[in-house]
Design an enzyme around this catalytic site. Structure first.
Site, PDB file in Angstrom:
ATOM      1  N   GLY A  84      83.094  32.341  13.941  1.00  0.00           N
ATOM      2  CA  GLY A  84      83.450  32.552  15.343  1.00  0.00           C
ATOM      3  C   GLY A  84      84.080  33.919  15.530  1.00  0.00           C
ATOM      4  N   GLY A 119      85.159  35.212  18.490  1.00  0.00           N
ATOM      5  CA  GLY A 119      85.809  35.305  19.802  1.00  0.00           C
ATOM      6  C   GLY A 119      87.152  35.994  19.635  1.00  0.00           C
ATOM      7  CG  PHE A 120      89.856  36.360  22.932  1.00  0.00           C
ATOM      8  CD1 PHE A 120      90.279  37.610  23.324  1.00  0.00           C
ATOM      9  CD2 PHE A 120      89.024  35.637  23.775  1.00  0.00           C
ATOM     10  CE1 PHE A 120      89.882  38.152  24.537  1.00  0.00           C
ATOM     11  CE2 PHE A 120      88.619  36.160  24.994  1.00  0.00           C
ATOM     12  CZ  PHE A 120      89.048  37.416  25.378  1.00  0.00           C
ATOM     13  N   GLY A 121      90.136  34.895  18.593  1.00  0.00           N
ATOM     14  CA  GLY A 121      90.853  34.635  17.356  1.00  0.00           C
ATOM     15  C   GLY A 121      90.150  35.241  16.148  1.00  0.00           C
ATOM     16  CB  VAL A 164      78.714  27.648  11.102  1.00  0.00           C
ATOM     17  CG1 VAL A 164      79.304  26.681  10.080  1.00  0.00           C
ATOM     18  CG2 VAL A 164      78.742  29.072  10.565  1.00  0.00           C
ATOM     19  CD  GLU A 201      91.054  34.534  37.254  1.00  0.00           C
ATOM     20  OE1 GLU A 201      90.138  34.356  36.437  1.00  0.00           O
ATOM     21  OE2 GLU A 201      92.111  35.120  36.971  1.00  0.00           O
ATOM     22  CG  ASP A 222      90.168  27.809  23.142  1.00  0.00           C
ATOM     23  OD1 ASP A 222      91.302  28.315  23.232  1.00  0.00           O
ATOM     24  OD2 ASP A 222      89.266  27.993  23.986  1.00  0.00           O
TER      25      ASP A 222
HETATM   26  C1  LIG Z   1      85.471  31.277  32.275  1.00  0.00           C
HETATM   27  C2  LIG Z   1      86.673  31.406  31.379  1.00  0.00           C
HETATM   28  C3  LIG Z   1      87.744  32.175  31.800  1.00  0.00           C
HETATM   29  C4  LIG Z   1      88.877  32.312  30.982  1.00  0.00           C
HETATM   30  N1  LIG Z   1      89.903  33.099  31.411  1.00  0.00           N
HETATM   31  C5  LIG Z   1      90.975  33.300  30.602  1.00  0.00           C
HETATM   32  C6  LIG Z   1      92.033  34.183  30.998  1.00  0.00           C
HETATM   33  O1  LIG Z   1      92.002  34.769  32.068  1.00  0.00           O
HETATM   34  N2  LIG Z   1      93.058  34.363  30.118  1.00  0.00           N
HETATM   35  C7  LIG Z   1      93.120  33.726  28.909  1.00  0.00           C
HETATM   36  O2  LIG Z   1      94.051  33.948  28.150  1.00  0.00           O
HETATM   37  N3  LIG Z   1      92.147  32.883  28.521  1.00  0.00           N
HETATM   38  C8  LIG Z   1      91.084  32.653  29.332  1.00  0.00           C
HETATM   39  N4  LIG Z   1      90.089  31.800  28.941  1.00  0.00           N
HETATM   40  C9  LIG Z   1      90.249  31.046  27.692  1.00  0.00           C
HETATM   41  C10 LIG Z   1      89.887  31.911  26.505  1.00  0.00           C
HETATM   42  O3  LIG Z   1      88.577  32.399  26.666  1.00  0.00           O
HETATM   43  C11 LIG Z   1      89.964  31.095  25.228  1.00  0.00           C
HETATM   44  O4  LIG Z   1      91.206  30.473  25.120  1.00  0.00           O
HETATM   45  C12 LIG Z   1      89.736  31.990  24.022  1.00  0.00           C
HETATM   46  O5  LIG Z   1      88.447  32.551  24.101  1.00  0.00           O
HETATM   47  C13 LIG Z   1      89.888  31.216  22.722  1.00  0.00           C
HETATM   48  O6  LIG Z   1      89.582  32.050  21.656  1.00  0.00           O
HETATM   49  P1  LIG Z   1      88.848  31.467  20.367  1.00  0.00           P
HETATM   50  O7  LIG Z   1      88.787  32.573  19.383  1.00  0.00           O
HETATM   51  O8  LIG Z   1      89.484  30.195  19.970  1.00  0.00           O
HETATM   52  O9  LIG Z   1      87.398  31.074  20.884  1.00  0.00           O
HETATM   53  P2  LIG Z   1      86.281  31.951  21.612  1.00  0.00           P
HETATM   54  O10 LIG Z   1      86.835  33.219  22.117  1.00  0.00           O
HETATM   55  O11 LIG Z   1      85.626  31.037  22.585  1.00  0.00           O
HETATM   56  O12 LIG Z   1      85.277  32.302  20.448  1.00  0.00           O
HETATM   57  C14 LIG Z   1      84.569  31.320  19.752  1.00  0.00           C
HETATM   58  C15 LIG Z   1      83.387  31.988  19.107  1.00  0.00           C
HETATM   59  O13 LIG Z   1      82.828  31.097  18.165  1.00  0.00           O
HETATM   60  C16 LIG Z   1      81.414  31.130  18.263  1.00  0.00           C
HETATM   61  N5  LIG Z   1      80.920  29.840  17.771  1.00  0.00           N
HETATM   62  C17 LIG Z   1      81.201  28.610  18.257  1.00  0.00           C
HETATM   63  N6  LIG Z   1      80.633  27.662  17.495  1.00  0.00           N
HETATM   64  C18 LIG Z   1      79.954  28.306  16.521  1.00  0.00           C
HETATM   65  C19 LIG Z   1      79.157  27.851  15.433  1.00  0.00           C
HETATM   66  N7  LIG Z   1      78.967  26.553  15.172  1.00  0.00           N
HETATM   67  N8  LIG Z   1      78.606  28.787  14.623  1.00  0.00           N
HETATM   68  C20 LIG Z   1      78.799  30.113  14.863  1.00  0.00           C
HETATM   69  N9  LIG Z   1      79.551  30.582  15.870  1.00  0.00           N
HETATM   70  C21 LIG Z   1      80.134  29.691  16.689  1.00  0.00           C
HETATM   71  C22 LIG Z   1      81.157  31.373  19.732  1.00  0.00           C
HETATM   72  O14 LIG Z   1      79.873  31.940  19.936  1.00  0.00           O
HETATM   73  C23 LIG Z   1      82.275  32.333  20.092  1.00  0.00           C
HETATM   74  O15 LIG Z   1      81.921  33.680  19.941  1.00  0.00           O
HETATM   75  C24 LIG Z   1      88.939  31.649  29.728  1.00  0.00           C
HETATM   76  C25 LIG Z   1      87.847  30.882  29.319  1.00  0.00           C
HETATM   77  C26 LIG Z   1      86.729  30.757  30.136  1.00  0.00           C
HETATM   78  C27 LIG Z   1      85.559  29.934  29.666  1.00  0.00           C
END
Ligand SMILES: Cc1cc2nc3c(=O)[nH]c(=O)nc-3n(C[C@H](O)[C@H](O)[C@H](O)COP(=O)(O)OP(=O)(O)OC[C@H]3O[C@@H](n4cnc5c(N)ncnc54)[C@H](O)[C@@H]3O)c2cc1C
Length: 452
Positions: free
Chosen positions: A31, A33-35, A99, A191, A320
């Site tokens: 993943g 994303g942000f984390g 994955v 929003e 998340d």
């Molecule tokens: C529309 C929307 C608006 C938001 N607005 C805000 C905001 O204004 N402020 C704020 O703080 N938060 C906001 N959030 C929440 C924020 O996006 C999440 O809390 C944050 O992205 C969590 O980070 P993460 O690294 O856990 O997951 P994510 O950033 O979601 O990253 C997860 C990554 O894992 C990848 N992935 C998932 N499953 C698999 C797999 N099986 N195999 C390979 N890759 C995989 C995905 O493609 C993705 O790139 C918003 C969310 C949404 C949907």
């Protein structure tokens, strides 16, 4: 000991080409994303080999997805190619793959395509997907927000409703096509509802001379008694007033019971005819681990104070997907906790690689939250301060530009916002349907599957 770890995972005959190793400890991050990205960046140029896996080949800035859905930003303005992020990195590699599972005994990550990647340390950062709380009809009828594909689908759908309404004379059908229901009064719902109203008012009577503003209806439904439940009550009340002034019909205490492509039914027995239901009322963790790991009541993966998955000492979960205790509740599903956890885990891994003592438990530092309602209107709370209106809106712009990745993306977003501010225009009013491609489909790319 520097850079090597006894018993470091060796590539096996079934392992993918990217597993060619240097003998240094292998960190696999699932993943980006942000984390996951924060973790990988912190491990850049450190004595470990990092493999970053994601089903998409880009990092997505989710807080601005609603601006793609409302014709203000291009998808490429809020996405950044992951291979470009680590182009110059000597030790971080990216590979696009979905994955599917983890072989805990063999310490390998297995992809949907059957490839396997050995790890010494695993970081699970797969985020969340839309949660419909088991309501299958609502899941079928609604459009969620997770992913660029869905944001683009929403843009296409809203514009297509306007096109069809402009060609229809029958009043009930026109009303249905011109009623847009947003479910969930959290930051995303607020929003989106504000921005959607702005888009609709911009085009009614102009691009669409036969559609009048009085025919358009944006309804925001929230189950609780006020909007923005995670903010202090005065900020929620401000948001509701600001939305009403902009023409949004806000209905609090309104629970969705069922829906189909023609109607939303509420638990009080009332019904709203609509062709558009936008879902922003909940998310659930999205990961491929199933019941091989312990989970909290909310189905997030249980971790210890150092974010290691309980019972899996070589694996961490962040963002998340992870259940991290915070003042008697779980950490909210927001980007700052994910980024802070990513950096913490990177430090924990480096300490372990160096043979140093484990780090002190993870502590989240709350730097505040904000949401925008539209032009000159936002709410923000940080360091005990509560801001509303223009100042909060400026703060919102500054923070979002700061965290967007890539100079071009920042410039593009700023230019679009300036254009919109000065010209009252949301220019990307195009309906583009992507055609499926078998090679892309084989990668398993696409938005996360919703939880039903
Ligand atoms: C529309 C929307 C608006 C938001 N607005 C805000 C905001 O204004 N402020 C704020 O703080 N938060 C906001 N959030 C929440 C924020 O996006 C999440 O809390 C944050 O992205 C969590 O980070 P993460 O690294 O856990 O997951 P994510 O950033 O979601 O990253 C997860 C990554 O894992 C990848 N992935 C998932 N499953 C698999 C797999 N099986 N195999 C390979 N890759 C995989 C995905 O493609 C993705 O790139 C918003 C969310 C949404 C949907």
């Amino acid at each position: 000991m520097s850079g090597t770890k006894p018993g470091a995972a060796e590539p096996g005959p079934g392992d993918a080409a990217e597993t060619e190793g240097t003998g240094r400890p292998r960190v696999v991050i699932v993943g980006a994303g942000f984390g996951g990205l924060a973790c990988a960046r912190k491990l850049n140029r450190q004595p470990v080999d990092v493999l970053l896996l994601d089903r998409r080949n880009y990092h997505l800035f989710t807080p601005l997805l609603y601006q793609v859905a409302t014709s203000l930003l291009n998808p490429s303005d809020i996405a950044y190619p992951l291979r470009a992020v680590f182009r110059r990195s000597p030790n971080v590699r990216f590979h696009q793959a979905e994955v599917a599972s983890v072989d805990w005994v063999g310490r390998r990550v297995i992809t949907a395509g059957g490839q396997s990647f050995p790890y010494d340390y695993l970081v699970l950062a797969t985020g969340s997907s839309d949660n419909y709380f088991g309501n299958e009809p609502v899941a079928r009828a609604a459009i969620g927000f997770k992913g660029l594909e869905r944001a683009q689908r929403l843009r296409n759908h809203v514009l297509a409703c306007l096109e069809r309404a402009a060609a229809v004379r029958e009043p009930a059908e026109r009303t249905r096509l011109l009623t847009f229901v947003v479910v969930g009064g959290g930051p995303t719902g607020v929003e989106y509802a504000g921005a959607l109203c702005e888009l609709l008012h911009l085009v009614a009577g102009k691009d669409y001379p036969t559609l009048s503003r009085s025919e358009l209806r944006v309804v925001l439904l929230e189950g609780r008694d006020r909007l923005l439940g995670m903010f202090a009550a005065p900020l929620g009340i401000y948001a509701e007033r600001a939305l009403r002034r902009r023409g949004v019909e806000v209905r609090t205490g309104a629970m969705v019971a069922s829906a189909d492509e023609r109607t939303v039914r509420l638990s009080d027995g009332s019904a709203i005819p609509t062709a558009t239901i936008v879902w922003s009322a909940g998310v659930a963790p999205d990961d491929p681990l199933g019941d091989t790991v312990p989970r909290s009541r909310s189905r997030r993966v249980e971790v210890g104070p150092d974010l290691r998955i309980r019972g899996r000492p070589d694996a961490f979960a962040i963002g998340d997907v992870a259940s991290v205790a915070w003042g008697g509740v779980e950490l909210p599903m927001l980007s700052p906790p994910a980024m802070q956890a990513g950096r913490y885990v990177a430090r924990a891994i480096l300490r372990s690689v160096r043979g140093a003592s484990p780090p002190p438990p993870f502590r989240y530092i709350d730097k505040g939250t904000m949401a925008t309602i539209g032009r000159n209107a936002a709410v923000a709370s940080f360091a005990g301060l509560r801001l509303t209106g223009f100042v909060a809106w400026l703060a919102w712009i500054f923070v979002h530009i700061y965290y967007l990745i890539g100079f071009r993306n920042r410039l593009a977003a700023l230019m679009s916002w300036a254009w919109n501010y000065l010209r009252w225009d949301r220019p990307i009013r195009i309906i583009v349907e992507a055609e499926p491609d078998p090679v892309v489909e084989a990668l398993g790319a696409g938005p996360p599957r919703p939880h039903r």
